[in-house]
Design a protein around this motif. Structure first.
Motif, short mmCIF file in Angstrom:
data_model
loop_
_atom_site.label_atom_id
_atom_site.label_comp_id
_atom_site.label_asym_id
_atom_site.label_seq_id
_atom_site.Cartn_x
_atom_site.Cartn_y
_atom_site.Cartn_z
N TYR A 14 0.85 -1.18 0.00
CA TYR A 14 0.00 0.00 0.00
C TYR A 14 0.89 1.23 0.00
CZ TYR A 14 1.16 0.98 4.82
OH TYR A 14 1.86 1.30 5.95
N ASP A 15 0.54 2.21 -0.76
CA ASP A 15 1.26 3.48 -0.80
C ASP A 15 2.78 3.31 -0.90
OD1 ASP A 15 -1.21 4.70 -0.46
OD2 ASP A 15 -0.99 4.86 1.72
N THR A 71 -11.30 0.33 -1.22
CA THR A 71 -12.33 0.57 -0.21
C THR A 71 -13.25 1.71 -0.63
OG1 THR A 71 -11.08 2.21 1.04
CG2 THR A 71 -10.68 -0.12 1.58
N ILE A 72 -14.31 1.89 0.11
CA ILE A 72 -15.25 2.97 -0.18
C ILE A 72 -14.62 4.34 0.03
CG2 ILE A 72 -17.33 1.60 0.22
CD1 ILE A 72 -17.50 2.87 3.02
N LYS A 73 -13.49 4.38 0.75
CA LYS A 73 -12.75 5.64 0.94
C LYS A 73 -11.64 5.79 -0.10
CE LYS A 73 -13.77 5.93 5.81
NZ LYS A 73 -13.25 6.02 7.17
N ASP A 74 -11.72 4.97 -1.16
CA ASP A 74 -10.78 5.01 -2.29
C ASP A 74 -9.34 4.66 -1.89
OD1 ASP A 74 -10.69 5.17 -5.06
OD2 ASP A 74 -9.86 7.20 -5.00
N ARG A 75 -9.20 3.82 -0.89
CA ARG A 75 -7.88 3.32 -0.49
C ARG A 75 -7.65 2.00 -1.22
NH1 ARG A 75 -5.44 1.50 4.93
NH2 ARG A 75 -3.26 1.96 4.51
N ARG A 76 -6.46 1.80 -1.74
CA ARG A 76 -6.15 0.58 -2.51
C ARG A 76 -5.06 -0.20 -1.80
NH1 ARG A 76 -3.06 -1.65 -6.58
NH2 ARG A 76 -4.24 -2.79 -8.14
N LEU A 77 -5.34 -1.48 -1.53
CA LEU A 77 -4.37 -2.36 -0.89
C LEU A 77 -4.23 -3.61 -1.74
CD1 LEU A 77 -6.52 -1.35 1.66
CD2 LEU A 77 -4.37 -1.83 2.76
N LYS A 78 -3.01 -4.07 -1.89
CA LYS A 78 -2.73 -5.26 -2.69
C LYS A 78 -2.17 -6.34 -1.77
CE LYS A 78 0.04 -6.82 -6.62
NZ LYS A 78 0.97 -6.39 -7.67
N PHE A 79 -2.69 -7.55 -1.92
CA PHE A 79 -2.27 -8.69 -1.11
C PHE A 79 -1.71 -9.78 -2.01
CE2 PHE A 79 -5.66 -6.56 1.17
CZ PHE A 79 -5.08 -6.37 2.41
N ILE A 80 -0.57 -10.31 -1.64
CA ILE A 80 0.03 -11.45 -2.35
C ILE A 80 -0.17 -12.66 -1.45
CG2 ILE A 80 2.15 -12.43 -3.29
CD1 ILE A 80 3.10 -9.48 -3.66
#
Length: 107
Positions: free
Chosen positions: A22-23, A80-89
């Motif tokens: 993330y970020d 998310t609904i707050k426009d946060r993007r997280l990537k999981f491997i």
């Protein structure tokens, strides 16, 4: 080591080791799907600083399959609904996506 508190009546449905991005940050830890949320517990640079991230299932806007290195199908991204993007491997990416989507649909 990767523990976190559960809410009353909450239970863990799925768990495995994972990496989270993330970020521009990359963390190693464990990913959990519970009856109410997605939880990542990891450690920053040293083993003494715990990192905790939770996404209530009601806050998941999209979940999309992704690849690492443009060809390895072992990741997914959540917005998310707050426009946060997280990537999981993770291992068995498609099973994770299906399990999360089924749980969201059952809410």
């Amino acid at each position: 080591m990767y523990s976190f508190p559960l809410e009353e009546n909450e239970r863990i449905l799925k768990k495995d080791l994972a990496n989270m991005s993330y970020d521009g940050n990359n963390l190693h830890g464990a990913l959990y799907l519970t009856t109410d949320r997605i939880v990542f517990v990891g450690y920053l640079l040293n083993i003494t600083q715990k990192y905790f991230e939770e996404i209530p299932l009601a806050h998941v806007e999209t979940i999309k399959p992704e690849k690492t290195f443009f060809f390895i199908p072992n990741a997914f991204a959540i917005t998310t609904i707050k426009d946060r993007r997280l990537k999981f491997i993770v291992n068995k990416r498609d099973e994770w996506i299906d399990a999360i989507q089924q749980r969201i649909n059952s809410l």
